[in-house]
Scaffold this active site. Structure first.
Site, PDB file in Angstrom:
ATOM      1  CD  GLU A  18      -3.459   0.703  -0.016  1.00 20.54           C
ATOM      2  OE1 GLU A  18      -2.665   1.873  -0.766  1.00 20.54           O
ATOM      3  OE2 GLU A  18      -4.746   0.972  -0.147  1.00 20.54           O
ATOM      4  NE  ARG A 101      -5.126  -1.911   9.338  1.00 18.02           N
ATOM      5  CZ  ARG A 101      -4.992  -1.632   7.851  1.00 18.02           C
ATOM      6  NH1 ARG A 101      -3.802  -0.176   7.479  1.00 18.02           N
ATOM      7  NH2 ARG A 101      -6.080  -2.616   6.698  1.00 18.02           N
ATOM      8  CG  ASN A 149      -8.714   2.849   0.490  1.00 19.96           C
ATOM      9  OD1 ASN A 149      -7.130   2.781   0.634  1.00 19.96           O
ATOM     10  ND2 ASN A 149      -8.995   1.486   0.906  1.00 19.96           N
ATOM     11  CG  ASP A 198      -7.242  -0.675  -1.440  1.00 18.18           C
ATOM     12  OD1 ASP A 198      -6.537   0.282  -0.998  1.00 18.18           O
ATOM     13  OD2 ASP A 198      -7.353  -1.460  -1.815  1.00 18.18           O
TER      14      ASP A 198
END
Length: 292
Positions: A18, A101, A149, A198
């Site tokens: 990522e 997170r 995202n 994403d």
């Protein structure tokens, strides 16, 4: 616009690759493997690859104006010293949500860091978008979702794109000069058969690129939300695109092996690797995070 076929350029086999970001001062690409607690640096000119161990899950690293980096750890924003490999905690925006997170981030032209949080179990709608502005964290005011995202900023700095991954929605949000946001509208909705949106990033023409988890592709959206182009990959989980290289026309893509069993991986041996292709368009020069 002709696009080249994506090629695997770094065989890292990331569990959850990522956060790719091109760091101009180094002419290098930085990215993370969230679940393996790794930060990666790749110099495409030399092929040099270095990795650093993070103390916990790390969602992103971004260059800062002190010559070092900020990092999005599970428990909050931290300083990252690439010389020593040390992480120093700065701000925890959600001390009351230990199940959350940090997940994805970008920097606007003013040096503000926009970052999202998410439920690490991917079930509760506890993820929010935050802004780190000169060292202070403030809420964006956008409604919470399960997995945030993006985010991404348009070339003119007037629009922030924010992705609700499980909702399969990308929102466009007006942004003012002072960093305050207006009301979000739906920019694009992704069909179930196309996977989940994403990470995203804008190119210099104001088009938005989104990786599609489970979709085997990255998609380029026109400013009106229509699909302009698609780039097919030999792996299913495309997480995010970053533009790099001397002219910012090389598109790098992080991918993931997370959720794929051995039988599936046998058909996707390149899953989790870093890919690159000629985007045919330049990206936006990156900004550095302002610490004060």
């Amino acid at each position: 616009m002709a696009l080249s076929e994506p090629q695997s350029v770094l065989p890292v086999q990331a569990t959850l690759g990522e956060g790719p970001v091109w760091v101009a001062r180094e002419q290098a690409l930085w990215f993370v493997d969230i679940k393996s607690h790794q930060v990666h640096r790749f110099d495409p000119a030399t092929g040099d690859h270095r990795s650093f161990a993070a103390p916990e899950q790390v969602g992103w690293v971004l260059p800062s104006d002190d010559g070092q980096f900020l990092a999005g750890l599970k428990t909050g924003v931290a300083r990252f010293d690439a010389e020593t490999g040390e992480f120093t905690s700065l701000r925890d925006p959600e001390p009351d949500l230990p199940g959350n997170r940090l997940n994805d981030a970008t920097v606007d032209a003013a040096g503000r860091v926009w970052f999202g949080t998410m439920d690490d179990g991917e079930e509760a709608a506890t993820g929010c978008l935050w802004c780190l502005d000169g060292g202070e964290v403030r809420a964006s005011g956008l409604p919470p979702v399960t997995i945030t995202n993006g985010p991404a900023i348009s070339p003119d700095g007037r629009t922030l794109y924010h992705t609700d991954t499980l909702g399969r929605l990308i929102h466009a949000v007006p942004m003012n000069d002072d960093g305050t946001l207006g009301s979000a509208r739906v920019f694009a909705e992704i069909a179930e058969e196309d996977g989940w949106p994403d990470g995203c990033v804008c190119d210099a023409e104001g088009f938005l690129w989104s990786g599609l988890w489970g979709g085997w592709r990255a998609r380029r959206y026109a400013p009106d939300g229509s699909i302009a182009q698609e780039v097919r990959f030999p792996v299913a989980n495309i997480t995010k695109i970053a533009f790099g290289g001397p002219d910012l026309t090389t598109a790098y893509a992080t991918t993931a092996r997370k959720g794929l069993d051995e039988a599936v991986l046998a058909g996707q041996p390149l899953a989790g690797n870093l890919f690159a292709f000629d985007a045919g368009v330049a990206g936006i020069p990156g900004s550095v995070a302002r610490l004060r």
